[in-house]
Design a protein around this motif. Structure first.
Motif: not given
Length: 432
Positions: A148-149, A271-274, A277-278, A280-288
């Protein structure tokens, strides 16, 4: 692999999987239709950009799918469970066959075929093996998120820019916008369904949490897409520079958060590159941990960046063409953003679990996890898990997709962690 009662796979889950590949094919078909129309009209520039989005996104999906297939097939207890998997993965040379499928961009479709086949057997033929198909659908949910992103959202931005640039919209462009919107909407719904799998007594949350989650995501993505498209309409050459500079900064931020999602170094950087990219458009939590702080930093930064993009467009736009819609448009983008933030706050206030017990990350739990049933009166364990929907009751055995488990831990780490939360990972044999 076994599965507890929370792993029930119903006809609704099967329909979601079938509709998932339907929305993907509709989006892909719309992309090729748009590309063909641009080619026939002599707009070779747009033709090339559309195909670039499609093939780059496909290549990224195949790379993720290949990394995950390679990891899963190397597990000791891995075995083919469907006719498709048996034909492709049984005996020797499984990696060579998988690699060839992914080179020809068919790995993602293989996942859908196996998920639909296994889902049909579980739902219609009542095989008591729902864990494997749930595992497969979780991978599909993550791949659709990435698709999607990397394709639908940039494609939506491009279509809006072209309409603004030409000051008119053709039928195929509206079809493309519709397909992109459906793809984004479906991704949001399916991803939240996968996250909710890891919540004890998830059904008690009802559909209201998904509705609020769905709305605040779309309301925050829309103004970002609008800001990028409007800026591009006045400075087309500079949007690529803007993206690359911002993407590089976001990539460094992802690296600084020490993500641990993939099973190899190259895979982790992919994964970090993706993630960049995400972002750039929306928030996405990647760490606790520290979710609130990172979210505030992100939304503040992106609000400033989008304001600069909109301000630049407003200053350099053509007043004759845009005066009749400029104020309503800017007001709509502002209201959408503020309403999205409000609904996000409401979601975390009313629907997010108050206390989250992190799922175990051990070698044995990569494919399955055993949890101790907990009640409100479990004084001996000194654990009290309070969800707004009621007391927590964990299943005896749950099949766990470790990749989706990681994302669930990140997403729900917004909640606090109870004392002695590690006690929830106990072999059921110890209770006998």
């Amino acid at each position: 692999m076994e599965c507890g009662h929370c792993c029930n796979y119903s006809w609704v889950d099967f329909v979601f999987t079938v509709l998932g590949i339907g929305t993907f094919l509709f989006d892909l078909g719309a992309d090729f239709w748009v590309a063909a129309e641009f080619y026939l009209q002599g707009d070779y520039h747009w033709f090339g950009i559309v195909l670039f989005f499609v093939f780059v996104s496909s290549a990224l999906l195949q790379m993720f799918s290949w990394f995950w297939f390679k990891y899963d097939t190397e597990l000791e207890n891995f075995k083919p469970r469907t006719t498709t998997e048996t034909l492709l993965l049984a005996n020797g040379g499984r990696c060579d066959r998988l690699k060839l499928l992914h080179i020809f961009q068919l790995g993602f479709f293989l996942r859908y075929v196996t998920a639909i086949e296994q889902g049909f057997h579980v739902w219609w033929k009542k095989r008591n093996e729902p864990g494997h198909v749930i595992y497969l659908t979780h991978d599909l949910s993550m791949l659709r998120l990435f698709e999607t992103f990397s394709e639908s959202t940039p494609q939506l931005t491009l279509m809006i820019y072209i309409i603004i640039h030409n000051n008119k919209a053709e039928t195929f462009q509206w079809v493309s916008i519709t397909a992109c919107f459906i793809s984004i909407a479906w991704m949001v719904l399916e991803y939240h369904r996968s996250l909710r799998f890891f919540l004890p007594e998830k059904s008690k949350l009802g559909c209201s949490s998904s509705i609020v989650y769905f709305l605040w995501n779309l309301l925050l993505i829309a103004p970002r897409v609008g800001a990028v498209a409007l800026f591009t309409s006045v400075f087309p050459p500079y949007i690529a520079l803007h993206f690359l500079l911002l993407w590089a900064a976001l990539l460094l931020w992802a690296w600084a958060q020490h993500t641990d999602f993939m099973d190899s170094g190259p895979g982790e950087w992919l994964y970090r590159a993706m993630v960049a990219l995400i972002w750039y458009f929306s928030w996405f939590n990647v760490a606790e941990g520290g979710t609130m702080g990172r979210s505030l930093i992100y939304h503040t930064f992106m609000a400033v960046d989008s304001s600069i993009l909109l301000g630049t467009w407003y200053w350099y736009r053509d007043p004759i063409v845009t005066d009749h819609y400029v104020l309503p448009l800017l007001l709509a983008l502002l209201v959408s953003y503020l309403l999205g933030l409000l609904l996000k706050t409401i979601y975390y206030k009313l629907f997010h679990p108050k206390i989250w017990q992190p799922l175990p990350d051990t070698e044995e739990s990569n494919l399955q996890m055993r949890c101790l049933p907990i009640s409100e009166s479990s004084d001996s364990l000194d654990i009290h898990v309070d969800f707004r929907s009621g007391p927590t009751v964990y299943p005896s055995t749950v099949v766990v997709n470790k990749r989706m488990r990681t994302l669930a831990n990140n997403f729900y780490s917004f909640a606090s962690t109870p004392r002695n939360s590690t006690m929830n990972v106990i072999e059921m044999d110890s209770l006998v």
